[in-house]
Design an enzyme around this catalytic site. Structure first.
Site, PDB file in Angstrom:
ATOM      1  CE  LYS B  80      -3.940   1.769   2.729  1.00  0.00           C
ATOM      2  NZ  LYS B  80      -4.793   1.478   3.905  1.00  0.00           N
ATOM      3  CB  SER B 155      -8.126   3.063   2.782  1.00  0.00           C
ATOM      4  OG  SER B 155      -7.227   2.591   3.778  1.00  0.00           O
ATOM      5  CB  SER B 179      -8.273   0.184   5.742  1.00  0.00           C
ATOM      6  OG  SER B 179      -9.089   1.317   5.879  1.00  0.00           O
TER       7      SER B 179
END
Lengths: 69, 470
Positions: B80, B155, B179
């Site tokens: 990420k 996310s 997330s």
């Protein structure tokens, strides 16, 4: 001044300080809704959560176990 | 690549170890697939193909020299893009950080490299890991490989998409209010939020210090376990990181017979009928495997989500206040509306939220007494259309993941089927603090029996990806 009036004044001052009036109305509406939810939660916690409740660390180090420290 | 694309990470690692597959060939295949499919999926913000191939060649040479470095030797992993890698930009998917070149690896990157992994690239997220999918940023949001019109969850969107679409065998995300588990559920992969303190956050851009966790995503539970074990190394320089008992390996495949599993019906009460039915079917699988199911009573879900939201707003505003004051328009619209409410929280209210959190965590710990793990739904709704702001706003908080960011207990999302509209659904397995191995074991037992990964629905999704560019 009542508590509600004081709270409205506080919120208005913060909004002005951040210049939120420059944001689109849809964003201001979202933020107002979030702030209203905060106020509801704060009110309920004032009555439900004893003020002496500890803010404990979530977990403590187990002292009597083998660790990878 | 198609014969390699969905091979479990554990199998790829075994083939590289046995020299029946080179890391270079595997990485080349991943890069080819990324080049072919990612223009429609938007999973990656950046891919350093040269660096990945160079690292793969080094891994192959090491194998030839008998110097295998760890269980992830030669395996490409995606990160990420709020996790620092030395010499590269960490953007957090924000224009504000588009030139944010970092000098050091995040601790988890060092841990992955020590386990033998190499880096495939940096993946898309919601800006600064909050808000939701935005179209007013320099990069587009990631798309769900099950249906590119749908939200892939977030996310850690790109990390889940990359894994689900067979672009990489594993990825790392962060989880502040769900997330890792949200995109894992929405994309039909496995995602683990470890115990608070089990994995270092040093070198990772924060969202909310007391709620942030780092965790792996993979296509199978075993792969997720391999990644977690590589990540769960004590970092003495991260004050939130706790030295904890060594993980017990070898326990993953020992089944659930005789285990007592709590069932948190409360958290799924408002779930869609289809998700409720899938959850009930999963419970039956656990009963058939010899587990004892025990009702687990907890405070209402809304108490957890309200508490979590307020803490997140306060802490994330503190992180972003200076930038918000400098230029609020530098953020996506959706991001700033999630960050700005934190400005209105006074100190006493933040402290009461943390006190409330103490109560909720204690309630969960007490309810778990005598149980081996607990089960509940993950999302309460199927993934919605990605470009419908009203639907995103309505459905985003319809989930049962935030409670375990509040309590800090480990929680894992594993697929439990596919809807009539061909979208995946997920179950959460929740454990005692630092008992990740047991929830992996509980999830593995279900996964092996349900075998969704080998189902026609999963095969069809994967086959359809080949037509994305047509």
């Amino acid at each position: 001044m009542s508590n509600e009036e004081r709270e409205r004044t506080r919120v208005a001052l913060i909004a002005a300080d951040l210049g939120l009036d420059r944001l689109p109305e849809s964003e201001r509406t979202w933020i107002e809704s979030a702030v209203a939810t905060q106020q509801t939660l704060a009110k309920s916690w004032r009555s439900d959560v004893p003020p002496t409740t500890e803010m404990a660390l979530l977990f403590r180090v187990p002292r009597d176990t083998e660790t990878d420290a | 690549m198609n014969d390699l694309a969905f091979l479990p990470l554990a199998d790829v690692a075994a083939r590289i170890r046995e020299r029946s597959l080179s890391s270079s060939d595997y990485v080349r295949a991943c890069l080819e697939r990324i080049e072919r499919l990612d223009p429609k999926l938007n999973a990656f913000l950046s891919v350093d193909a040269d660096a990945a191939l160079c690292a793969a060649q080094d891994a192959d040479e090491a194998i030839r020299d008998g110097a295998r470095s760890g269980p992830l030797h030669g395996i490409p992993i995606a990160l990420k893009d709020l996790i620092d890698v030395a010499g590269t930009v960490t953007t957090a998917h924000s224009a504000i950080l588009k030139n944010n070149v970092k000098n050091e690896d995040a601790f988890v990157v060092t841990a992955l490299r020590n386990a033998g992994a190499l880096l495939a690239g940096k993946t898309a997220l919601h800006e600064f890991a909050t808000g939701g999918p935005s179209f007013d940023l320099p990069w587009p949001p990631a798309r769900n490989p099950w249906n590119v019109a749908c939200h892939p969850g977030g996310s850690s969107s790109g990390s889940a998409v990359a894994v689900a679409a067979g672009l990489v065998p594993g990825a790392i995300g962060t989880d502040t209010a769900g997330s890792v588990r949200h995109p894992a559920t929405a994309c039909g992969v496995v995602g683990l939020k470890p115990t608070y303190g089990a994995v270092s956050r040093r070198g990772i851009f924060p969202l909310s210090f007391s709620l942030d966790h780092v965790g792996p995503l993979a296509r199978t539970v075993e792969d997720c376990a391999l990644l977690y074990r590589a990540l769960a190394v004590w970092d003495r320089d991260d004050p939130s990181c706790i030295p904890h008992p060594k993980t017990a390996t070898g326990d993953l495949k020992s089944g659930v017979r005789g285990l007592r599993l709590g069932v948190i019906e409360e958290f799924g009460r408002d779930a869609s009928a289809e998700i409720q039915a899938a959850f009930q079917a999963a419970l039956k699988v656990y009963e058939s495997l010899g587990a004892t199911l025990v009702p687990l009573e907890l405070p209402p879900l809304a108490e957890f989500t309200g508490c979590g939201r307020l803490i997140l707003q306060a802490e994330s505003f503190a992180v972003h206040e200076n930038w918000l004051r400098d230029d609020v328009t530098a953020y996506a619209s959706r991001t700033r509306t999630r960050l700005l409410p934190g400005a209105f929280i006074d100190a006493a209210t933040y402290i009461r939220a943390q006190q409330k959190r103490t109560q909720l965590a204690a309630a969960f710990t007490a309810a778990m007494s005598g149980l081996d793990a607990a089960l509940c739904v993950s999302s309460l709704e199927l993934p919605c259309v990605i470009d419908d702001p009203a639907e995103i706003a309505r459905s985003y908080d319809r989930q049962a993941r935030t409670p375990f960011n509040i309590t800090g207990h480990p929680a894992l999302s594993v697929p439990i089927g596919v809807s009539a509209t061909s979208l995946p659904m997920g179950l959460q397995v929740v454990g005692h603090a630092f008992d990740e191995e047991r929830i992996l074991r509980v999830a593995w037992a279900y996964e092996q029996t349900a075998a969704w990964d080998r189902s026609d629905a999963f095969k069809a999704m994967r086959a359809n990806l080949d037509f994305l560019n047509n």
